[in-house]
Enzyme design. Structure first.
Site, PDB file in Angstrom:
ATOM      1  CE  LYS A  83      40.130  42.817  38.249  1.00 22.20           C
ATOM      2  NZ  LYS A  83      39.812  41.465  37.819  1.00 22.20           N
TER       3      LYS A  83
HETATM    4  C1  E4P Z   1      36.618  40.563  36.965  1.00 17.78           C
HETATM    5  O1  E4P Z   1      37.303  41.541  36.942  1.00 17.78           O
HETATM    6  C2  E4P Z   1      36.393  39.724  38.153  1.00 17.78           C
HETATM    7  O2  E4P Z   1      37.596  39.268  38.663  1.00 17.78           O
HETATM    8  C3  E4P Z   1      35.474  38.601  37.791  1.00 17.78           C
HETATM    9  O3  E4P Z   1      34.396  39.126  37.022  1.00 17.78           O
HETATM   10  C4  E4P Z   1      34.981  37.839  38.997  1.00 17.78           C
HETATM   11  O4  E4P Z   1      33.977  36.943  38.577  1.00 17.78           O
HETATM   12  P1  E4P Z   1      33.497  35.688  39.467  1.00 17.78           P
HETATM   13  O5  E4P Z   1      32.680  36.209  40.608  1.00 17.78           O
HETATM   14  O6  E4P Z   1      32.683  34.878  38.521  1.00 17.78           O
HETATM   15  O7  E4P Z   1      34.750  34.989  39.921  1.00 17.78           O
END
Ligand code: E4P
Length: 218
Positions: A83
């Site tokens: 990522k």
């Molecule tokens: C997933 O890949 C993201 O990091 C995550 O969905 C972020 O979610 P949040 O906005 O609830 O922290």
């Protein structure tokens, strides 16, 4: 539509896997920090539990360091997807990693223009954060619709992953928009089962059954 669990918690993951509906996992530095275990150890444990894509995020911010960190994360397990944040250095790193055959999930995407850059760089997945856009009072789901349309117009292979999901409605709307993947917190995954008429209907069926057959047995 693939369902990923948006969590680094092994208990949540085990419970969700038992339902047989989980295709992969996404983590981020905040989710890993909550578990208090080094990223490599936790990602390895997650990969041992599920046979599907497991996103592990870099914490460097220069392309050179992101590439090195990404290669290290990719060595943990064949299912690791690296990522990378959607910044200029990140896009540079995605181009290099994708040419090496390392799959990337480009995260922190908040515009269709950014999503185009991710696809051009060869991202395997792009993660638009719909909940965080909604939090600002803008319609986050429009971003999913725009990206799905643009990718389909040009035949980009990059998968759209609806991230930052806050509830069941987000999941349904993302599915209607053609999002390839939704990553769900455990709490939202549980909500997908629930409907008051299901509870009520089941109660009634069981009561009718008891009334008819338990009386006969007596
Ligand atoms: C997933 O890949 C993201 O990091 C995550 O969905 C972020 O979610 P949040 O906005 O609830 O922290």
């Amino acid at each position: 539509m693939k369902f990923f669990l948006d969590s680094a918690n092994l208990d949540e993951l085990k419970k969700a896997i038992a339902w047989g509906v989980i295709d992969g996992v996404t983590t981020n530095p905040s989710l890993i920090a909550k578990e208090g275990v080094p990223v490599e150890d936790q990602v390895r444990r997650i990969c041992e539990l599920i046979d599907g894509d497991v996103s592990a995020e870099v914490v460097s911010i220069t392309a050179r360091e992101m590439v090195a960190e990404g290669r290290q994360l990719a060595r943990i397990h064949k299912n690791v997807v690296v990522k990378i944040p959607l910044i200029e250095e990140g896009i540079k790193a995605v181009s290099i990693l994708s040419k090496d055959g390392i799959r990337t999930n480009v995260t922190l995407c908040f515009s269709a223009a950014q999503a185009l850059m991710a696809a051009k760089a060869g991202a395997y997945i792009v993660s638009p954060f719909i909940g965080r856009i909604d939090d600002l009072g803008w319609p986050g789901m429009d971003l999913i619709k725009d990206i799905v349309t643009i990718y389909s117009n040009y035949g980009f292979k990059t998968q759209v992953l609806a991230a930052s999901i806050r509830g069941a409605l987000h999941v349904v709307e993302a599915a209607k928009a053609g999002s390839h993947i939704a990553t769900l917190p455990y709490k939202v995954l549980q909500q997908l089962f629930q409907h008051p008429l299901t509870e009520k209907g089941l109660e009634q069926f069981l009561a009718d059954h008891r009334k008819a057959f338990e009386l006969i047995e007596v």
